[in-house]
Motif scaffolding. Structure first.
Motif, PDB file in Angstrom:
ATOM      1  N   VAL A 125      -3.559   4.770  -1.309  1.00 19.63           N
ATOM      2  CA  VAL A 125      -4.494   5.463  -0.429  1.00 19.63           C
ATOM      3  C   VAL A 125      -4.048   6.918  -0.402  1.00 19.63           C
ATOM      4  O   VAL A 125      -2.942   7.231   0.047  1.00 19.63           O
ATOM      5  CB  VAL A 125      -4.496   4.858   0.991  1.00 19.63           C
ATOM      6  N   LEU A 185      -2.516  -0.489   9.115  1.00 15.62           N
ATOM      7  CA  LEU A 185      -2.436  -1.298   7.905  1.00 15.62           C
ATOM      8  C   LEU A 185      -1.317  -2.333   7.982  1.00 15.62           C
ATOM      9  O   LEU A 185      -1.456  -3.452   7.473  1.00 15.62           O
ATOM     10  CB  LEU A 185      -2.232  -0.399   6.684  1.00 15.62           C
ATOM     11  N   VAL A 202       0.846  -1.189   0.000  1.00 20.04           N
ATOM     12  CA  VAL A 202       0.000   0.000   0.000  1.00 20.04           C
ATOM     13  C   VAL A 202       0.881   1.238   0.000  1.00 20.04           C
ATOM     14  O   VAL A 202       1.809   1.352   0.811  1.00 20.04           O
ATOM     15  CB  VAL A 202      -0.929   0.033   1.230  1.00 20.04           C
ATOM     16  N   ARG A 249      -1.200   9.863   9.296  1.00 22.95           N
ATOM     17  CA  ARG A 249      -0.325   8.997   8.504  1.00 22.95           C
ATOM     18  C   ARG A 249       0.277   7.880   9.359  1.00 22.95           C
ATOM     19  O   ARG A 249       0.272   6.707   8.970  1.00 22.95           O
ATOM     20  CB  ARG A 249       0.780   9.829   7.851  1.00 22.95           C
ATOM     21  N   VAL A 272       3.539  -1.204   3.897  1.00 23.10           N
ATOM     22  CA  VAL A 272       3.109   0.177   3.699  1.00 23.10           C
ATOM     23  C   VAL A 272       4.299   1.078   3.419  1.00 23.10           C
ATOM     24  O   VAL A 272       5.278   1.093   4.170  1.00 23.10           O
ATOM     25  CB  VAL A 272       2.340   0.707   4.934  1.00 23.10           C
ATOM     26  N   GLU A 278      -0.360  10.973   2.736  1.00 23.12           N
ATOM     27  CA  GLU A 278      -1.131  11.734   3.732  1.00 23.12           C
ATOM     28  C   GLU A 278      -0.187  12.712   4.422  1.00 23.12           C
ATOM     29  O   GLU A 278       0.859  12.315   4.941  1.00 23.12           O
ATOM     30  CB  GLU A 278      -1.755  10.766   4.742  1.00 23.12           C
ATOM     31  N   LEU A 321      -2.521   5.307  10.476  1.00 14.77           N
ATOM     32  CA  LEU A 321      -2.962   4.417   9.404  1.00 14.77           C
ATOM     33  C   LEU A 321      -1.847   3.467   8.986  1.00 14.77           C
ATOM     34  O   LEU A 321      -2.110   2.294   8.682  1.00 14.77           O
ATOM     35  CB  LEU A 321      -3.434   5.237   8.203  1.00 14.77           C
ATOM     36  N   GLU A 322      -0.627   3.961   8.965  1.00 11.50           N
ATOM     37  CA  GLU A 322       0.499   3.093   8.607  1.00 11.50           C
ATOM     38  C   GLU A 322       0.612   1.931   9.589  1.00 11.50           C
ATOM     39  O   GLU A 322       0.786   0.771   9.198  1.00 11.50           O
ATOM     40  CB  GLU A 322       1.796   3.893   8.588  1.00 11.50           C
ATOM     41  N   ASP A 325      -4.743  11.072   0.243  1.00 10.49           N
ATOM     42  CA  ASP A 325      -5.464  12.214   0.810  1.00 10.49           C
ATOM     43  C   ASP A 325      -5.664  13.263  -0.278  1.00 10.49           C
ATOM     44  O   ASP A 325      -4.761  13.525  -1.083  1.00 10.49           O
ATOM     45  CB  ASP A 325      -4.645  12.799   1.970  1.00 10.49           C
ATOM     46  N   LEU A 327       0.627   4.955   0.931  1.00 12.69           N
ATOM     47  CA  LEU A 327      -0.201   5.892   1.688  1.00 12.69           C
ATOM     48  C   LEU A 327       0.374   7.292   1.532  1.00 12.69           C
ATOM     49  O   LEU A 327       1.523   7.547   1.905  1.00 12.69           O
ATOM     50  CB  LEU A 327      -0.225   5.487   3.165  1.00 12.69           C
ATOM     51  N   LEU A 342     -11.263   1.272   6.105  1.00 15.89           N
ATOM     52  CA  LEU A 342     -10.249   1.411   5.062  1.00 15.89           C
ATOM     53  C   LEU A 342      -9.728   0.051   4.626  1.00 15.89           C
ATOM     54  O   LEU A 342      -9.556  -0.208   3.427  1.00 15.89           O
ATOM     55  CB  LEU A 342      -9.097   2.281   5.564  1.00 15.89           C
ATOM     56  N   ALA A 369       4.836   5.081   3.172  1.00 18.26           N
ATOM     57  CA  ALA A 369       4.111   6.292   3.546  1.00 18.26           C
ATOM     58  C   ALA A 369       4.834   7.530   3.046  1.00 18.26           C
ATOM     59  O   ALA A 369       6.059   7.628   3.131  1.00 18.26           O
ATOM     60  CB  ALA A 369       3.924   6.362   5.057  1.00 18.26           C
TER      61      ALA A 369
END
Length: 229
Positions: free
Chosen positions: A50, A21, A4, A14, A28, A8, A17-18, A52, A6, A108, A30
């Motif tokens: 993902v 996930l 993923v 951030r 992930v 953000e 969510l990191e 923002d 991400l 999510l 990020a």
């Protein structure tokens, strides 16, 4: 394990969510900005992005357009407001789905798994002929290839799934809720804006005149059907 990306800018969001996930089994990457996100995407291509919408510098809408122009990578956008302007603009830029902030990690995660299933899924209706010809449009369900005027049409996974579901039963009207369940795996009262925006993107790619569609026809008050009849 899926990867993923991400993107953000809010550090707390951030980081949270990191962590969530990662605990759910994803790898992930990020990024705090769109520019950094594009760098990571080029260096290590992810399975899903993902994104923002409200980013400093290059905003999420532009990032979404750039990612979509480069291929069919699934995109889930994060938006601070559940209003028509942000959501519809993001969907029209090429996003496959969206989640409203504050983001619940389980929601999510469910959306990520849904877009990955759609991306990896085969034809939407096994009973339909493997190769269909509709005027200047050819749909090869086995190869997952769409050709228009003799040229391949580049469709994102969600756009392809929508076309496969509609074209499997020409003339049959499918409601927006039915399409949400079939294409987006949303088994609750979902958001019809997902369907409408995807229809617009699909029409732009397969219709000669998207304002007077031949293939993806609107049945006012009900939903959509595939033509020509």
């Amino acid at each position: 394990m899926s990867r993923v990306l991400l993107i953000e800018d809010d550090h707390a969001v951030r980081t949270g969510l990191e962590l969530a996930l990662t605990r759910q089994g994803h790898a992930v990457d990020a990024a705090e900005s769109g520019e950094r996100g594009l760098e990571l995407l080029r260096a290590t291509p992810p399975d899903v992005v993902v994104l923002d919408l409200m980013l400093p510098g290059m905003d999420g809408f532009e990032i979404c357009r750039r990612i979509r122009a480069g291929g069919d990578l699934p995109i889930i956008m994060l938006t601070a407001r559940d209003d028509d302007i942000d959501v519809v603009a993001g969907l029209e830029a090429g996003a496959d789905d969206y989640v409203v902030k504050p983001v619940r990690p389980r929601v999510l995660e469910a959306r990520i798994r849904a877009v990955l299933r759609r991306s990896a899924a085969g034809p939407g209706n096994a009973a339909a002929p493997p190769v269909e010809r509709h005027r200047d449009l050819t749909i090869d369900r086995a190869a997952l290839v769409v050709v228009r005027h003799g040229e391949p049409v580049g469709l994102a996974p969600t756009e392809l799934r929508l076309l496969l579901e509609l074209s499997a039963t020409p003339g049959r009207v499918l409601s927006r809720q039915q399409l949400l369940e079939l294409v987006w795996d949303h088994d609750y009262l979902g958001d019809s804006r997902l369907v409408d925006a995807c229809v617009q993107r699909l029409r732009a790619k397969i219709e000669d005149d998207s304002s007077a569609p031949v293939y993806i026809q609107t049945v006012r008050g009900f939903g959509y059907r595939f033509g020509p009849l």
